[in-house]
Design an enzyme around this catalytic site. Structure first.
Site: not given
Length: 559
Positions: A158, A217, A233, A291
């Site tokens: 991440d 990511r 996100d 998540h």
């Protein structure tokens, strides 16, 4: 860290020490169990560990829970700063079961877990913990002396953009220097190198035998060689649920098939309806996980009432039944680069009506999915492509003609999915606690006949975790074919060498006519009659227990 679903483990300190473990060679573990600190209650033991290199002490806690589960937790005994721990979100405290001391000496402790021959064996120097059942090892902790990086511990990369939150562009300055290179020159490849290094480290950890899993990511062209990605996100908004579809379709088209979105949205708090619909959509995307941000309210599926829990459970079960099909699609993507999740126009290039569609998609070429992505929806309109083709509702087996816009009334339980006429899809319909428990389960073949009375499909099987499918040709790849009222399985890889315990439990044929008799002929010429049922209203023929091995040659004849 589970052993056939029987052991669940929480090792919350692993991430913080995994970097330090990379330089260790097997057998050089600095960790030692301090057996004189052992404390045993009816359902819990505590034991201190020490790192002899830096003298840092850890606290191991082991709990025995009902349902044949054992929970292990390891944290620093006295951390420099309080560690953040995710609170248990359970309706009730899990019931425990007693443990008893069986034997102890200066270097080991043996405890009974109270179930058959299950034991916990703790060795002090170097520290090692084994959970065994008779002669069988169910779980081994620190068996190679590399506490913190076992072979079934995988990695999530991440914030590997790299990210600088207080910078002018939320990243490094473009003129920041990396040796002789400015950041503008290396920004896009930074993430892929992080992912590549992680994947290669996992492969080296197993001596080159085990496949890695790395979720990243940041990614770049070629990242599909190293693992999965997600869309970043997002927020708990209906618009973000909708846009997850074209985002993953676009990634698949450039070779990155292993893609998904945060189910429920990372930021904000989803309504119950949005959460259920997102699970239903996510269950039919290649990468599937829930998540959320640390500061959002808890959203475990069982916190929204039993009715919604049941809806989410059903969506997850549908995904698991299709794991054989998902696995076959990923094998084909690995071999050919064809996207697992693809726009309709990839398969229907001559049909302009498919070009702008981005609220539905194909999995492979044989499943069409139209998730419900509108709040309060009472129905959706799905385009079924292919003039002269037919599509079958996978839930009701109802047949629909292609080249039409089909209005589908929906309730909260609806996930509109259709199987293309002319296809054969393998599933595993038995409900299990994990995919590992499904490994040797039998297959059900769903045969969707074309208007010409034909169908075609594949089945791919290997050991699901090593590179032996490449290095030793240990896999099964078979062609499934239906024509002239005969269904056959033939070998697509005659030079491969692999066996499976799985067998064909059932065959469901959609668009069929009632036969007079059904028989099975195996490779050695043995012929046996099969039981069958025919639903005349739905034109569905069900063949019960052919019983033939999934890796064998066979033919079923309908007379």
């Amino acid at each position: 860290l589970s052993a056939l679903g029987s052991v669940s483990v929480c090792l919350s300190f692993f991430v913080s020490i995994c970097l330090r473990q990379r330089e260790l060679m097997p057998g050089q573990s600095p960790y030692r169990a301090l057996l004189d600190t052992l404390e045993l209650s009816d359902s819990r033991i505590t034991l201190q560990l020490i790192n002899d290199n830096n003298k840092v002490r850890l606290l191991l806690e082991l709990y025995r829970l009902q349902g044949n589960m054992t929970r292990i937790k390891i944290n620093e005994l006295k951390p420099l700063k309080p560690r953040y721990e995710v609170p248990d979100v359970l309706l009730n405290d899990p019931p425990t079961e007693p443990m008893t001391l069986v034997a102890q000496d200066v270097n080991s402790v043996v405890l009974s877990l109270g179930v058959d021959e299950q034991r916990v064996i703790v060795n002090a120097r170097p520290f090692r913990l084994d959970i065994v059942e008779g002669p069988k090892v169910l779980l081994s902790l620190n068996s190679r002396g590399l506490l913190g990086s076992m072979e079934n511990l995988f990695t999530w990369n991440d914030m590997n953009e790299p990210s600088v939150f207080n910078g002018p562009e939320v990243t490094m300055h473009k003129d920041a220097m990396h040796g002789n290179w400015e950041h503008r020159d290396v920004h896009n490849i930074y993430g892929i190198y992080v992912q590549r290094a992680t994947a290669e480290g996992q492969i080296q950890r197993s001596g080159g035998t085990e496949r890695p899993f790395v979720l990243t990511r940041a990614f770049f062209a070629g990242s599909q060689r190293y693992g999965a990605v997600w869309t970043g996100d997002n927020a708990a908004e209906w618009g973000h649920l909708k846009i997850s579809i074209p985002m993953c379709l676009s990634l698949g088209l450039v070779g990155i098939s292993f893609c998904g979105a945060d189910v429920g949205g990372f930021f904000k708090h989803p309504s119950t309806e949005l959460l259920v619909r997102w699970y239903q959509a996510g269950a039919y995307q290649p990468f599937f996980r829930a998540h959320a941000h640390l500061d959002t309210p808890r959203r475990e599926p069982w916190l929204f009432g039993p009715d919604n829990t049941a809806l989410i459970r059903e969506a997850i079960r549908q995904r698991y039944t299709l794991l054989p099909y998902w696995y076959q699609l990923f094998y084909n993507a690995y071999r050919t680069g064809q996207p697992v999740m693809r726009p309709l126009w990839v398969e229907y290039t001559e049909d302009p009506d498919t070009f702008a569609i981005e609220d539905e998609y194909l999995l492979g070429k044989d499943l069409l999915v139209h998730p419900v992505t509108e709040e309060g929806a009472k129905g959706v309109t799905a385009f079924l492509p292919g003039k002269g083709e037919v599509w079958y509702d996978v839930h009701t087996f109802q047949k629909h003609k292609g080249a039409q816009n089909l209005y589908i009334p929906v309730t909260m339980s609806s996930i509109p999915v259709f199987q293309r006429g002319g296809s054969i899809i393998s599933r595993k319909d038995r409900v299990r606690r994990s995919s590992a428990c499904m490994e040797n389960d039998p297959y059900t073949l769903y045969v969707a006949l074309s208007p010409q009375g034909t169908a075609e499909g594949e089945i791919y099987i290997d050991d699901f975790h090593t590179f032996k499918f490449e290095t030793d040709k240990q896999f099964i790849h078979r062609r499934l074919h239906f024509s002239d009222n005969a269904l056959s399985s033939s070998n697509l890889a005659p030079d491969s060498q692999f066996t499976t315990a799985s067998w064909i439990e059932k065959v469901v044929i959609m668009g069929a006519s009632r036969p007079t008799s059904v028989s099975l002929t195996t490779a050695d010429g043995t012929k046996t009659a099969l039981e069958f049922e025919f639903d005349s209203a739905a034109s569905v023929l069900t063949l019960r227990k052919p019983g033939v091995n999934a890796g064998a040659d066979w033919t079923v004849f309908l007379v």
